[in-house]
Design a protein around this motif. Structure first.
Motif, PDB file in Angstrom:
ATOM      1  N   PRO A 123       0.835  -1.205   0.000  1.00 23.16           N
ATOM      2  CA  PRO A 123       0.000   0.000   0.000  1.00 23.16           C
ATOM      3  C   PRO A 123       0.871   1.258   0.000  1.00 23.16           C
ATOM      4  O   PRO A 123       1.958   1.289   0.593  1.00 23.16           O
ATOM      5  CB  PRO A 123      -0.799  -0.124   1.295  1.00 23.16           C
ATOM      6  CG  PRO A 123      -0.808  -1.584   1.608  1.00 23.16           C
ATOM      7  CD  PRO A 123       0.510  -2.105   1.131  1.00 23.16           C
ATOM      8  N   ASP A 127      -3.245   5.168   5.104  1.00 24.63           N
ATOM      9  CA  ASP A 127      -4.669   5.070   4.798  1.00 24.63           C
ATOM     10  C   ASP A 127      -4.955   3.907   3.858  1.00 24.63           C
ATOM     11  O   ASP A 127      -5.932   3.155   4.038  1.00 24.63           O
ATOM     12  CB  ASP A 127      -5.174   6.373   4.187  1.00 24.63           C
ATOM     13  CG  ASP A 127      -5.250   7.508   5.189  1.00 24.63           C
ATOM     14  OD1 ASP A 127      -5.162   7.237   6.400  1.00 24.63           O
ATOM     15  OD2 ASP A 127      -5.381   8.674   4.749  1.00 24.63           O
ATOM     16  N   ALA A 128      -4.104   3.748   2.851  1.00 20.60           N
ATOM     17  CA  ALA A 128      -4.282   2.638   1.907  1.00 20.60           C
ATOM     18  C   ALA A 128      -4.062   1.303   2.602  1.00 20.60           C
ATOM     19  O   ALA A 128      -4.746   0.311   2.301  1.00 20.60           O
ATOM     20  CB  ALA A 128      -3.321   2.799   0.727  1.00 20.60           C
ATOM     21  N   SER A 132      -6.820  -1.708   3.017  1.00 19.17           N
ATOM     22  CA  SER A 132      -6.581  -3.077   2.541  1.00 19.17           C
ATOM     23  C   SER A 132      -6.935  -4.113   3.595  1.00 19.17           C
ATOM     24  O   SER A 132      -7.225  -5.272   3.271  1.00 19.17           O
ATOM     25  CB  SER A 132      -5.125  -3.249   2.111  1.00 19.17           C
ATOM     26  OG  SER A 132      -4.248  -3.333   3.221  1.00 19.17           O
TER      27      SER A 132
END
Length: 309
Positions: A123, A127-128, A132
């Motif tokens: 990621p 945040d990503a 996930s």
């Protein structure tokens, strides 16, 4: 999509001769990244979630089959699957803690460390990464804020994230041979980590009808000590499939294996072992293998880390 190989039907042979690995009580260590992790694991919710124990190496037959001999050096293996609470420390430090080239390598296996080409599979930022971990609305264990799930095993983790976590934790993913050795008790060649007794709900977490039921993934070590492996690891069968270092391939299952790992892609993804809460008892055997695409984040996949002397 995941890939099964029809290996669970291989006959189990109990091989005598040679020294079996002894029972080892898990030694509790303060692992490098566990300062903020509460001791809330195990059957009484009071054990260190960062416990590990030594697995005394030796010779054995992978898949309990004399056609596939192997030698494994001594190593340490986490007592529990990596918990939400442990993984939370990794998330807090992300992305500055992405692996450096060569990190997380097995010291006896050349080329087994982090490949910088894999950076693109991680990621982009925190945040990503948290997004996930939300791979399944019903069965994910991650929560963005600390919750009652801190001692549950972290799931929805891709192979790349599993590798990155263990490297950050100053460890590595176990090889498939190491995982198999620990689960089968070395040359005891056990059918299941606890022995040859058929699986039951007292020994492992498995068999949830996920199409009709929401089954929470329980605290790690909930079936301990009855379901533990010979070196003290809990949940080697059931709970979550655990990523291993190897590609899921036949190549390394021929000839003699001396601290080996399958590092060439055979087209069947990366390997994992151990069965899961959402799968049947057939996947709990120490001879059962499964492959999955390494970029996948799935609710029935987790990890535990290995370390060297």
């Amino acid at each position: 999509m995941h890939f099964f190989r029809p290996l669970a039907a291989i006959a189990i042979s109990l091989v005598g001769g040679g020294a079996c690995i002894p029972d080892v009580e898990p030694n509790v260590f303060v692992l490098p990244r566990c300062e903020q992790v509460e001791p809330s694991c195990g059957p009484t919710a009071k054990e260190s979630c960062c416990a590990e124990s030594e697995v005394v190496g030796g010779q054995f037959n992978r898949l309990n089959d004399a056609r596939y001999p192997a030698t494994v050096a001594d190593f340490h293996l986490d007592r529990f699957e990596v918990t939400v609470g442990r993984f939370r420390q990794f998330v807090a430090a992300y992305p500055a803690n992405r692996p450096k080239p060569g990190a997380g390598a097995h010291p006896l296996i050349e080329g087994s460390g982090w490949d910088p080409e894999w950076d693109a599979e991680l990621p982009a930022g925190k945040d990503a990464l948290q997004a996930s971990l939300q791979c399944d609305a019903n069965f994910r264990t991650w929560t963005d804020e600390p919750s009652s799930n801190e001692a549950a095993p972290i799931n929805c983790v891709s192979w790349y994230l599993a590798f990155a976590f263990c490297a950050w934790d100053e460890g590595r993913l176990p090889t498939e041979a190491e995982w198999n050795y620990a689960a089968a008790g070395g040359n005891q060649h056990l059918a299941y980590p606890w022995g040859d007794e058929a699986p039951s709900q007292d020994l492992a977490v498995y068999g949830c009808e996920t199409t009709t039921t929401v089954c929470p993934v329980p605290r790690v070590g909930s079936k301990s000590p009855a379901g533990d492996g010979p070196s003290g690891q809990a949940d080697l069968a059931g709970s979550l499939f655990e990523w291993v270092l190897d590609y899921h391939a036949d190549l390394e299952l021929t000839g003699t294996c001396n601290n080996c790992a399958a590092l060439s892609d055979g087209g069947f993804g990366r390997g994992s072992r151990g069965g899961a809460f959402s799968h049947t008892e057939e996947t709990l055997s120490t001879t059962s293998r499964i492959g999955e695409l390494p970029e996948k984040s799935l609710s029935f996949y987790g990890l535990r880390c290995a370390r060297d002397e």
